[in-house]
Design a protein around this motif. Sequence first.
Motif, PDB file in Angstrom:
ATOM      1  N   UNK A 386       0.802  -1.233   0.000  1.00 23.54           N
ATOM      2  CA  UNK A 386       0.000   0.000   0.000  1.00 23.54           C
ATOM      3  C   UNK A 386       0.834   1.282   0.000  1.00 23.54           C
ATOM      4  N   UNK A 387       2.115   1.194   0.363  1.00 19.80           N
ATOM      5  CA  UNK A 387       2.904   2.411   0.558  1.00 19.80           C
ATOM      6  C   UNK A 387       3.266   3.124  -0.738  1.00 19.80           C
ATOM      7  N   UNK A 388       3.037   2.457  -1.886  1.00 18.90           N
ATOM      8  CA  UNK A 388       3.373   3.087  -3.159  1.00 18.90           C
ATOM      9  C   UNK A 388       2.375   4.136  -3.599  1.00 18.90           C
ATOM     10  N   UNK A 389       1.244   4.230  -2.895  1.00 17.76           N
ATOM     11  CA  UNK A 389       0.211   5.183  -3.325  1.00 17.76           C
ATOM     12  C   UNK A 389      -0.218   6.163  -2.237  1.00 17.76           C
ATOM     13  N   UNK A 390       0.113   5.883  -0.981  1.00 15.80           N
ATOM     14  CA  UNK A 390      -0.306   6.796   0.095  1.00 15.80           C
ATOM     15  C   UNK A 390       0.836   7.722   0.469  1.00 15.80           C
ATOM     16  N   UNK A 391       0.641   9.045   0.317  1.00  9.39           N
ATOM     17  CA  UNK A 391       1.728   9.997   0.602  1.00  9.39           C
ATOM     18  C   UNK A 391       2.227   9.887   2.036  1.00  9.39           C
ATOM     19  N   UNK A 392       3.467  10.246   2.214  1.00  8.90           N
ATOM     20  CA  UNK A 392       4.032  10.344   3.552  1.00  8.90           C
ATOM     21  C   UNK A 392       3.406  11.538   4.274  1.00  8.90           C
ATOM     22  N   UNK A 393       3.465  11.589   5.597  1.00  9.46           N
ATOM     23  CA  UNK A 393       2.912  12.731   6.318  1.00  9.46           C
ATOM     24  C   UNK A 393       3.410  14.060   5.756  1.00  9.46           C
ATOM     25  N   UNK A 394       2.457  14.956   5.498  1.00  7.12           N
ATOM     26  CA  UNK A 394       2.785  16.254   4.917  1.00  7.12           C
ATOM     27  C   UNK A 394       2.839  16.254   3.408  1.00  7.12           C
ATOM     28  N   UNK A 395       2.693  15.069   2.794  1.00  7.98           N
ATOM     29  CA  UNK A 395       2.841  14.960   1.339  1.00  7.98           C
ATOM     30  C   UNK A 395       1.551  15.064   0.555  1.00  7.98           C
ATOM     31  N   UNK A 396       0.442  15.360   1.213  1.00 13.47           N
ATOM     32  CA  UNK A 396      -0.848  15.470   0.517  1.00 13.47           C
ATOM     33  C   UNK A 396      -0.965  16.835  -0.157  1.00 13.47           C
ATOM     34  N   UNK A 397      -0.096  17.058  -1.115  1.00 14.04           N
ATOM     35  CA  UNK A 397      -0.033  18.324  -1.854  1.00 14.04           C
ATOM     36  C   UNK A 397      -0.683  18.120  -3.218  1.00 14.04           C
ATOM     37  N   UNK A 398      -1.642  18.955  -3.559  1.00  9.46           N
ATOM     38  CA  UNK A 398      -2.414  18.793  -4.783  1.00  9.46           C
ATOM     39  C   UNK A 398      -1.509  18.694  -6.000  1.00  9.46           C
ATOM     40  N   UNK A 399      -1.653  17.575  -6.736  1.00  8.73           N
ATOM     41  CA  UNK A 399      -0.854  17.308  -7.945  1.00  8.73           C
ATOM     42  C   UNK A 399       0.649  17.312  -7.681  1.00  8.73           C
ATOM     43  N   UNK A 400       1.034  17.215  -6.407  1.00  5.82           N
ATOM     44  CA  UNK A 400       2.458  17.223  -6.079  1.00  5.82           C
ATOM     45  C   UNK A 400       3.138  18.539  -6.413  1.00  5.82           C
ATOM     46  N   UNK A 401       2.350  19.608  -6.579  1.00  5.44           N
ATOM     47  CA  UNK A 401       2.886  20.909  -6.992  1.00  5.44           C
ATOM     48  C   UNK A 401       3.294  21.712  -5.758  1.00  5.44           C
ATOM     49  N   UNK A 402       4.544  21.566  -5.347  1.00  2.00           N
ATOM     50  CA  UNK A 402       5.003  22.248  -4.142  1.00  2.00           C
ATOM     51  C   UNK A 402       4.982  23.754  -4.307  1.00  2.00           C
ATOM     52  N   UNK A 403       5.347  24.250  -5.474  1.00  2.00           N
ATOM     53  CA  UNK A 403       5.404  25.702  -5.679  1.00  2.00           C
ATOM     54  C   UNK A 403       4.040  26.343  -5.475  1.00  2.00           C
ATOM     55  N   UNK A 404       2.981  25.717  -6.009  1.00  2.00           N
ATOM     56  CA  UNK A 404       1.630  26.248  -5.820  1.00  2.00           C
ATOM     57  C   UNK A 404       1.232  26.152  -4.346  1.00  2.00           C
ATOM     58  N   UNK A 405       1.574  25.040  -3.725  1.00  2.00           N
ATOM     59  CA  UNK A 405       1.300  24.882  -2.293  1.00  2.00           C
ATOM     60  C   UNK A 405       1.976  25.996  -1.498  1.00  2.00           C
ATOM     61  N   UNK A 406       3.228  26.296  -1.833  1.00  2.00           N
ATOM     62  CA  UNK A 406       3.966  27.313  -1.088  1.00  2.00           C
ATOM     63  C   UNK A 406       3.351  28.701  -1.283  1.00  2.00           C
ATOM     64  N   UNK A 407       2.919  29.001  -2.491  1.00  2.00           N
ATOM     65  CA  UNK A 407       2.276  30.296  -2.748  1.00  2.00           C
ATOM     66  C   UNK A 407       1.042  30.458  -1.865  1.00  2.00           C
ATOM     67  N   UNK A 408       0.232  29.418  -1.796  1.00  2.00           N
ATOM     68  CA  UNK A 408      -0.972  29.477  -0.972  1.00  2.00           C
ATOM     69  C   UNK A 408      -0.631  29.541   0.519  1.00  2.00           C
ATOM     70  N   UNK A 409       0.375  28.781   0.923  1.00  2.00           N
ATOM     71  CA  UNK A 409       0.804  28.802   2.322  1.00  2.00           C
ATOM     72  C   UNK A 409       1.293  30.186   2.714  1.00  2.00           C
ATOM     73  N   UNK A 410       2.038  30.806   1.803  1.00  6.77           N
ATOM     74  CA  UNK A 410       2.620  32.136   2.075  1.00  6.77           C
ATOM     75  C   UNK A 410       1.540  33.166   2.390  1.00  6.77           C
ATOM     76  N   UNK A 411       0.383  33.015   1.757  1.00 11.63           N
ATOM     77  CA  UNK A 411      -0.720  33.947   1.992  1.00 11.63           C
ATOM     78  C   UNK A 411      -1.250  33.844   3.422  1.00 11.63           C
ATOM     79  N   UNK A 412      -1.112  32.652   4.012  1.00 11.03           N
ATOM     80  CA  UNK A 412      -1.622  32.434   5.363  1.00 11.03           C
ATOM     81  C   UNK A 412      -0.639  32.887   6.438  1.00 11.03           C
TER      82      UNK A 412
END
Length: 501
Positions: A386-412
């Motif tokens: 099962x570990x090949x499909x379930x993200x590690x803790x903190x890894x539930x980032x939409x489409x794996x797009x860290x840059x977009x995640x960071x932009x949204x996080x920065x706003x908060x």
Amino acid sequence: MSAQTPYDLLIIGGGVNGTGIARDAAGRGLKVLLVEKDDLAQHTSSASTKLIHGGLRYLEYYEFKLVRESLQERERLLNLAPHIIHPLKFVLPHRNAVRPAWMIRAGLFLYDHLACHPKLPNAQQISLQKSPYGQPLRNDIQKGFTYSDCAVDDSRLVVLNAKGARDKGADVRTQTTLLKAQRTQDLWAATLQDNKTQTQSTVQAKAIVNAAGPWVADILQDLQVQSSMNVRLVKGSHIVVKKLFDGPQAYILQNADKRIVFAIPYHDEFTLVGTTDVSWDKSPNALPNIDQDETQYLCESINNYFTKNITPDDVIWDYSGVRPLYDDASSNASAVTRDYHLDLNQAVGKAPLLSIFGGKITTYRRLAEHSMEQLAPFFQYNRQSWTGSEPLPGGHITNGDFNLFFINFRKHVPFLDEMTAKRMARAYGTEVFEVLNKATNKEDLGADFGHGLTQREVDYLIEQEWTTTVEDILWRRTKLGLYFSKDETQTLQNYLKEKLQ
């Protein structure tokens, strides 16, 4: 859990293999106890070159199976942990004296085609005279190649696997030593010691997994179990210097002895250089340190290619680790296989013991799956792999797009400076909001110990990430040791001592 209620698995070792197996097993419904005598990733797993890669140089030793599995895992892990793993372009400056161009081209073609990699570009041959990648290099190096792999925060990869194991019900105990264990028919009876209190306890387990890394042979000896396999200890050392070049790219340098050395951007202001391969004949308990020859070797490797020369005086930080490789009888430490081997000891009617020899960070997840396959005859699993499909803790980032995640996080978090916001987003991913705990201003985070490390983050690391020492915080959880002064470190030490009491 009382001593009368057996665990299914007792796992010895809190490195990447031990925590990876713990997470996989707990997710299949097994009752798991993992014990680590020091901190998570305190030894080999935090002393890597911090790459998730196929291992281009292993092709030279015909390790095609290992490279293929590693490349497959590279793509998979990039999807599962896009906060602590990110793509990295490598520049390979070419000199005919080491390997001919046709050999490099063939190797890179094979590297690109051994596994699909939709998130990473294919290799290319480039003119270093025309490319910005050539600017920091010596003028006599005119052509080269580029290819892609990934960088990883190795010690956080281990912590996230431990957290993932705990989330699935595993009991994870650091600063806990296995004193002894013996088979009593179909169970192991193990005596453990809490290193902080020196108190001892006894637990039972249906199976033991020996994932002790450099100590794998010592554990076998303590358990009075023979193995046909041997471990080969090889020391690898790295140095960190001030930034040698601009840009996000890394360099892979071929030395005249056919070894390769990486120069990798490290925490914006630095360059990580490594690694060496030196046979380690001492006890795994002996603290490995870089020696003068290794430092000189790494400096010369840089000076052979870069216009900016370095000397041992330029080294800001260094670290060494002992790699527990499977002993394939290679005479050259660099040629020893990085593949893993599993040794299952199962006397009739007796509790099994699975020992792990070798392996590399990139393949830890597959190693865990293979370990569960070895143990399958002894247990009923609630689910299969099962570990090949379930993200590690903190890894539930939409489409794996860290840059977009960071932009949204920065706003908060407008109250965080850019460097701190980026560091925390990278370290914790989507769990960063748990760390901040609804903070709306800097005052909510409590005292600032320096460089953006606040009281709230330290408390989180103590409560949620098994932190017990300043070294745990500064060198494995945050890497802020590169910036902390002696006075700042002492202030943090004082707070930690008070908090833990």
